[in-house]
Design a protein around this motif. Structure first.
Motif, PDB file in Angstrom:
ATOM      1  N   LEU A 183       0.858  -1.183   0.000  1.00  0.00           N
ATOM      2  CA  LEU A 183       0.000   0.000   0.000  1.00  0.00           C
ATOM      3  C   LEU A 183       0.896   1.236   0.000  1.00  0.00           C
ATOM      4  N   ALA A 184       0.475   2.288  -0.705  1.00  0.00           N
ATOM      5  CA  ALA A 184       1.234   3.539  -0.662  1.00  0.00           C
ATOM      6  C   ALA A 184       1.343   4.013   0.795  1.00  0.00           C
ATOM      7  N   ARG A 185       2.541   4.391   1.213  1.00  0.00           N
ATOM      8  CA  ARG A 185       2.738   4.837   2.596  1.00  0.00           C
ATOM      9  C   ARG A 185       1.869   6.051   2.913  1.00  0.00           C
ATOM     10  N   SER A 186       1.661   6.910   1.916  1.00  0.00           N
ATOM     11  CA  SER A 186       0.841   8.105   2.151  1.00  0.00           C
ATOM     12  C   SER A 186      -0.608   7.689   2.466  1.00  0.00           C
ATOM     13  N   THR A 187      -1.105   6.643   1.815  1.00  0.00           N
ATOM     14  CA  THR A 187      -2.445   6.146   2.125  1.00  0.00           C
ATOM     15  C   THR A 187      -2.468   5.555   3.531  1.00  0.00           C
ATOM     16  N   PHE A 188      -1.456   4.759   3.825  1.00  0.00           N
ATOM     17  CA  PHE A 188      -1.347   4.156   5.163  1.00  0.00           C
ATOM     18  C   PHE A 188      -1.374   5.236   6.244  1.00  0.00           C
ATOM     19  N   ASP A 189      -0.605   6.315   6.042  1.00  0.00           N
ATOM     20  CA  ASP A 189      -0.545   7.384   7.046  1.00  0.00           C
ATOM     21  C   ASP A 189      -1.941   7.939   7.337  1.00  0.00           C
ATOM     22  N   HIS A 190      -2.773   8.003   6.297  1.00  0.00           N
ATOM     23  CA  HIS A 190      -4.121   8.567   6.466  1.00  0.00           C
ATOM     24  C   HIS A 190      -5.068   7.633   7.225  1.00  0.00           C
ATOM     25  N   GLN A 212      -1.774   4.403  15.112  1.00  0.00           N
ATOM     26  CA  GLN A 212      -2.269   4.753  16.437  1.00  0.00           C
ATOM     27  C   GLN A 212      -2.960   3.578  17.103  1.00  0.00           C
ATOM     28  N   SER A 213      -3.660   2.784  16.303  1.00  0.00           N
ATOM     29  CA  SER A 213      -4.488   1.724  16.877  1.00  0.00           C
ATOM     30  C   SER A 213      -3.812   0.359  16.890  1.00  0.00           C
ATOM     31  N   PHE A 214      -3.038   0.069  15.846  1.00  0.00           N
ATOM     32  CA  PHE A 214      -2.490  -1.296  15.692  1.00  0.00           C
ATOM     33  C   PHE A 214      -1.008  -1.277  15.308  1.00  0.00           C
ATOM     34  N   ARG A 233       4.693  10.282  18.868  1.00  0.00           N
ATOM     35  CA  ARG A 233       5.295  11.612  18.977  1.00  0.00           C
ATOM     36  C   ARG A 233       6.111  11.894  17.713  1.00  0.00           C
ATOM     37  N   ARG A 234       6.870  10.879  17.274  1.00  0.00           N
ATOM     38  CA  ARG A 234       7.691  11.051  16.072  1.00  0.00           C
ATOM     39  C   ARG A 234       6.832  11.178  14.813  1.00  0.00           C
ATOM     40  N   VAL A 235       5.745  10.415  14.743  1.00  0.00           N
ATOM     41  CA  VAL A 235       4.846  10.533  13.593  1.00  0.00           C
ATOM     42  C   VAL A 235       4.344  11.975  13.512  1.00  0.00           C
ATOM     43  N   GLU A 236       3.905  12.494  14.656  1.00  0.00           N
ATOM     44  CA  GLU A 236       3.373  13.854  14.753  1.00  0.00           C
ATOM     45  C   GLU A 236       4.419  14.883  14.325  1.00  0.00           C
ATOM     46  N   ALA A 237       5.679  14.657  14.768  1.00  0.00           N
ATOM     47  CA  ALA A 237       6.763  15.617  14.500  1.00  0.00           C
ATOM     48  C   ALA A 237       7.403  15.374  13.138  1.00  0.00           C
ATOM     49  N   ASP A 238       6.855  14.424  12.374  1.00  0.00           N
ATOM     50  CA  ASP A 238       7.424  14.067  11.077  1.00  0.00           C
ATOM     51  C   ASP A 238       8.881  13.625  11.217  1.00  0.00           C
TER      52      ASP A 238
END
Lengths: 310, 310
Positions: free
Chosen positions: A71-78, A83-85, B107-112
Motif C-alpha cells: 500500500l502507498a505509505r501516504s495512504t497508510f498514514d491517512h 495509532q491503533s495497531f 510523537r515522532r509521527v506527529e513531528a514528522d
C-alpha cells in the motif's frame, strides 16, 4: 441460518487439526508460525469462496478493483493504523546506497550484525486490510448513491501464532460502501445478515457477536470498550480450533467518518462521508469448512459443493 | 513462432500508452510510480494467462503450490539476493515495543521524525521472485526425475519507474525444475521454446535474446557479463513501450547450483542439484496484449480470445 454455537466440547477435539492440515499437504510449513504455503486444492476452496462473495457483490452492483499486497505509505498514514495497531503493521524498508554502502551491508550480513539498519523506509508498507486502497479513489464529492467496491487480496498482520486460523499473511475479501451515515450503517447490517446466511448455507455453525478490534495498549483497551458498547463491529464466528472461543471468519464494520475525514470524502450535501465494510476472512472460512466437512473437499456434502462450485 | 521484431518505429508511438491505460481505467493510480490498482477487466486477462501457463505446467505434471507475497527471512538469506540485488529487495520491519515506546512512536509521527527507526526486522521479507519458497521444499535427496513446481504470485522489486511494464509489485508465474544439470538445462531450453510459441500464438511479436540479471554495482557488471557470456538467462522480448528496446515478458533461467547448494538439495547420486525456471511476467504479457490488440479485450482477435478463454 443457525445462530447457536455447537454444544461445548473440549478443545482437545481440535488439537490435531493443525497437524492434520500439514500432513494432508493442504498447508506447507515455511519455518514461520502463521506463514504457510498452500496446496492447489486448498486454494481451489479459497477461489470458490472469492467467487461466491463476488456473486453477492455483483448483485449489489459493486465495482471490482484489485490492488497489490503493498500500500502507498501516504495512504497508510491517512488510515491512522499506527495509532491503533502499531504491533500488527509491516513497514517496507529498502537499500538506496552505492557500492561502498553495499560492501558494508555485506560485511554486516557476514558478521551477523544489524545490516537492516542500513535500509531506509520505502514508499510502501504491507497492506493490513484489503479495503485501504479504495478510500483515496473516493476523495472529493460523492454522487447520491455513494460508492460500492468489491476488493480482495493479501493482507499482512504481524501476529505470529500456531493457530492455523491466525496467519500473518492471508486473503481478505471485502465489500466496501462509502456514503452517508445511514447508507453505511445499512450496508453493514445487510452485509452481516447476508454473510451469515451464505456461511450457514455452507454448513458452518455461525453466530453473530458484537466485537472489537485488537486496539493496542492501555489506551486501546478504552477504544475497544467504546467500539464494543456502540456495536460498530459485528463478527460472524464459528468453531475452528476451539468451541469455547470460536473464530471470527467475517466481520461487518461501520467506520463512521474514520476514512471519510482523512481522505476528504464528502456526501452530496457536503458533509463528511461515512463508510462501512463487510469483510470475509476467506482463509479462515476455508479452514472452517475443512474442519467441519473434512480435509478432502471432493467428499464434502453435495449441497455445500453445489453452493461453492455452482 | 515469429522471432523478428517489428520494423523500428519511433518511441513516440508508445508515448501515450501509459496514459491511455489510466484513462481506460485498466490501471489505477496510487500516487506511487510502479504501484497500481487494476480493473477486473485487466485482472481477467492476467487470470487467463495464469490459466494458460497452468495448462502447460499441468501437461508437464508439475505440482502446483501457492505462497504468500512475503517470504521467510531465513529462506531469503539462503538465496544470496542481498549480494546481487540489494537495491531491489524489500525488508519488512515491525513494532515490538510497549505503551511507552508507542507514545514515542506517535510523537515522532506527529513531528514528522524518523518513527521507522523504532521498528525491528520481522521474520519475513517481501518475495522478490515467485520461485524462492519452493527450494526449501526440496532440501534432501531428490528422486530420479527431480521435482517440478508451478507457482505464481505477487513479487516486489523496488525500482520505481513510470514505465507501466516496470512495476514494483507485479504477478509472476513460474515453472521450476530441480534436478540434475542436464535435466535443469533441458527444462530451461524446452520452456523457452514453448513459452515463445505460446506468446507468439497470442499475436505478440516475440524475439529470444540472451540476457543478464540487473546485478548491482561494479562487481555486478562483471557477474552480468559472465551470465551473458554463458547464456544462462534467455529472455522472450516484445515491444510494449519501445520498439527499439523491447520488454522482457518471459525468461528462462538455468541457475546451476545457485539454489541447490545453499538449500542442500542433492541428486540421487549425491551431487548438488541444479535448477532452472521458466518465468512469465504475466503483468507484462497483459500489457503487451493490450498494446498489440487494443485496450478492450472483448474486441481482441477471435484467435487470441480463443487461446486465452478456450
Amino acid at each position: 441460518m443457525s445462530t447457536g454455537l455447537r454444544p461445548a466440547t473440549p478443545d482437545a477435539e481440535y488439537a490435531s487439526f493443525r497437524s492434520r492440515l500439514f500432513e494432508a499437504g493442504l498447508l506447507l510449513e515455511t519455518g514461520i508460525d502463521g506463514l504457510y504455503g498452500r496446496s492447489d486444492g486448498y486454494e481451489e476452496v479459497v477461489r470458490a469462496l472469492d467467487a461466491m462473495v463476488g456473486r453477492w457483490a455483483s448483485e449489489l452492483g459493486a465495482t471490482v478493483v484489485h490492488f497489490p499486497p503493498v500500500l502507498a505509505r501516504s495512504t497508510f498514514d491517512h488510515t491512522n493504523y499506527l495509532q491503533s495497531f502499531p504491533d500488527l503493521m509491516g513497514s517496507v524498508h529498502v537499500f538506496r546506497g552505492g557500492d561502498r554502502d553495499h560492501a558494508e551491508l555485506l560485511r554486516r550480513v557476514e558478521a551477523d550484525a544489524d545490516w537492516q539498519a542500513l535500509l531506509e523506509p520505502a514508499e510502501v508498507v504491507l497492506a493490513s486490510a484489503a479495503c485501504h486502497p479504495v478510500y483515496p479513489l473516493c476523495t472529493g464529492r460523492l454522487l447520491d448513491s455513494g460508492r460500492l467496491f468489491e476488493i480482495h487480496g493479501w493482507c499482512f498482520r504481524h501476529e505470529p501464532s500456531v493457530d492455523p486460523a491466525r496467519q500473518q499473511a492471508f486473503h481478505m475479501h471485502e465489500v466496501v460502501h462509502v456514503g452517508t451515515p445511514e447508507s453505511a450503517e445499512q450496508h453493514r447490517d445487510r452485509g452481516l445478515e447476508r454473510g451469515l446466511t451464505m456461511l450457514a448455507d455452507l454448513g458452518l455453525d455461525m453466530a453473530a457477536v458484537a466485537a472489537n478490534d485488537p486496539f493496542f495498549g492501555r489506551l486501546g483497551a478504552i477504544m475497544a470498550a467504546g467500539q464494543l458498547e456502540e456495536a460498530l463491529k459485528m463478527e460472524g464466528v464459528t468453531p475452528i480450533c476451539s468451541t469455547e472461543r470460536p473464530t471470527a471468519v467475517m466481520s461487518a464494520n461501520y467506520h463512521r467518518d474514520h476514512f471519510g475525514l482523512p481522505f476528504s470524502i464528502e456526501t452530496p450535501d457536503g458533509s463528511v462521508a461515512h463508510s462501512s465494510c463487510v469483510a470475509f476472512g476467506v482463509d479462515r472460512i476455508a479452514l472452517a469448512l475443512l474442519h467441519a466437512h473434512g480435509l478432502d473437499p471432493a467428499r464434502w456434502p453435495a449441497e455445500v459443493r453445489t453452493r461453492l462450485w455452482p
